[in-house]
Scaffold this active site. Sequence first.
Site, PDB file in Angstrom:
ATOM      1  N   ALA A  52     -44.303  23.346  -1.827  1.00 26.15           N
ATOM      2  CA  ALA A  52     -43.317  22.298  -2.130  1.00 26.15           C
ATOM      3  C   ALA A  52     -43.558  21.121  -1.202  1.00 26.15           C
ATOM      4  CB  ALA A  52     -41.895  22.826  -1.954  1.00 26.15           C
ATOM      5  N   CYS A  53     -43.563  19.917  -1.774  1.00 22.17           N
ATOM      6  CA  CYS A  53     -43.697  18.698  -0.980  1.00 22.17           C
ATOM      7  C   CYS A  53     -42.528  17.772  -1.300  1.00 22.17           C
ATOM      8  CB  CYS A  53     -45.037  18.015  -1.251  1.00 22.17           C
ATOM      9  SG  CYS A  53     -45.189  17.296  -2.902  1.00 22.17           S
ATOM     10  N   PRO A  54     -42.319  16.709  -0.533  1.00 22.93           N
ATOM     11  CA  PRO A  54     -41.129  15.870  -0.733  1.00 22.93           C
ATOM     12  C   PRO A  54     -40.986  15.290  -2.131  1.00 22.93           C
ATOM     13  CG  PRO A  54     -42.094  15.403   1.396  1.00 22.93           C
ATOM     14  CD  PRO A  54     -43.043  16.329   0.697  1.00 22.93           C
TER      15      PRO A  54
ATOM     16  N   THR B 271     -47.781  19.537  -3.894  1.00 27.90           N
ATOM     17  CA  THR B 271     -47.243  20.818  -4.351  1.00 27.90           C
ATOM     18  C   THR B 271     -48.269  21.575  -5.177  1.00 27.90           C
ATOM     19  OG1 THR B 271     -44.976  19.989  -4.350  1.00 27.90           O
ATOM     20  CG2 THR B 271     -45.427  21.901  -5.742  1.00 27.90           C
TER      21      THR B 271
END
Length: 570
Positions: free
Chosen positions: A119-121, A127
């Site tokens: 998961a990334c921002p 992701t």
Amino acid sequence: MQTIKSLLFVINSQQYVNALILAKKLAQIAQQQGYDSAIISVQDELPEQDFDTVVFIGQTPSQLDAFNDYAVATISLQQAMDNAEQSLQDALSNSKTVAQLATQPNDQRQAQNFVAVTACPTGVAHTFMAAEALQQGAAKLGYRIQVETQGSVGAKNILTDEAIAAADIVILATDIEVNTDRFVGKRVYRCGTGFALKQTDKAFAEAITEAKVLESSKQNSQKTNQDANKEKTGVYKHLLTGVSFMLPMVVAGGLLIALSLCFGLNAAEEAGSLAAVLKQIGAAAFSLMVPMLAGYIAYSIADRPGLAPGLVGGLIATQLNAGFLGGIVAGFLAGYIALFLAKKIKLPTSLEALKPILIVPLLGTLSVGLIMFYVVGHPVAQIFEMMKDFLNNMGTTNAVLMGIVLASMMCIDLGGPINKAAYAFTVGLLTTNTYMPMAATMAGGMVPAIGMAIATLLAKQKFNQSERDAGKAAFVLGLCFISEGAIPFAAKDPIRVIPACIAGGAVTGALVALFHCELVTPHGGIFVLLIPNAISHAWLYLAAIAIGSCITGVIYALLKRREVVEVQAA
């Protein structure tokens, strides 16, 4: 120790051809050392000949009943490739019977089964690229892995209870906090998406040696501060979590307000008109941005008990005109106050359930509200007002300098901490109705990937076929504002790629500021041009991106060393 006279190499890997080649190499080494040996696949029947030790090539089978009479050991494909002779020696010296292996503690067994969450921002690029890197890395090393992606469209390939139960190690390759309740009791290893993407083999190696049993989901925030070289964590990670949850509000609000202008610049002033309704809906989404930012910063720090104090603190920041700066302050206040209360308040077991749903939210919200109203709210509001005045009244020179800095930051580490810091800052500025920095940031972020694609076209002879294919993919990713498309090139040749990207990005940022381009949405790449009024001076904006991308492409085409291809061709 009993002298080993005969070895049986059993291939158990999805990469059968590679495993067979390595097994033959190991068998040759064993023969040189005086051992008799044979090679079979794990699906084959055991030969009638007696063997002292069975060596699995790839991974240990889940069912070992057929090997109860033998000592067993495992050599991964990577170990065999790195040093076949040493890996064989280690395997023989550490061989164990099946019974001994079964009684060995889980954290001492050789890990073969992994599950992971990425998961990334923004939930768009890192992701999915990290997930793909982990899958490819596992296949290369002879491991089994299932990866769940928590992207902008929700969770995909969701891990089942059975998969989690069967896993030796859980890898959390996340730049934001994710719920870990289902992993309690499992060995968990944490790193950032960038680390999993760029140093996949090291991520697996560290996961095997450093993973710790997760005793409770509240180990989230404290665990990741141990290795700053992997990814920036702590305060930075909490901020990115808040930005991640705020983004949908920014996108929806900005685009709806832009669409309201399609009916005319003053159409939204007419009460009851569609333009007025669209503007009102967009304004409602915008009003939730700061509370969402503050709420999920607090959630990242203190889990659910921090959410209510954070949301209320963010709303108070909005009421005090403290903007996103006030939201950030409120979020961290709420998070750490809620975490402090959760740790310090001790209740009888029968009343413990009241703590997260009543006591902590009540006391936390009260504390944050009082502090925001009487201590930090008004000073932060004054600072925020000064910042707005500076941004809205800065001259062309200052605007150009800001454009250069922001666009350059987007090109330095291609989705890393510097890139995300610039992006988070410009997203926050949208709450001040300051749209030029967002335009410079998005344009700068598009340049690296498009520039690499241009370089592969200008200097085809310097790139092998796989690099030219990567260039085609990078072009599409660049158009979508996914600067990570340049990572394959930067990973191989950072000394030349990064400066070329920064040069093109700096020119693009300067031109965007010079042309007074403004962007009301924080994502979408070139496709936001399809939405009326999303970007001002659209053709000049396109020209800025094209010029910067060409500069990057030409510079790297000139700097790229022809010898790389010649060596590979040899």
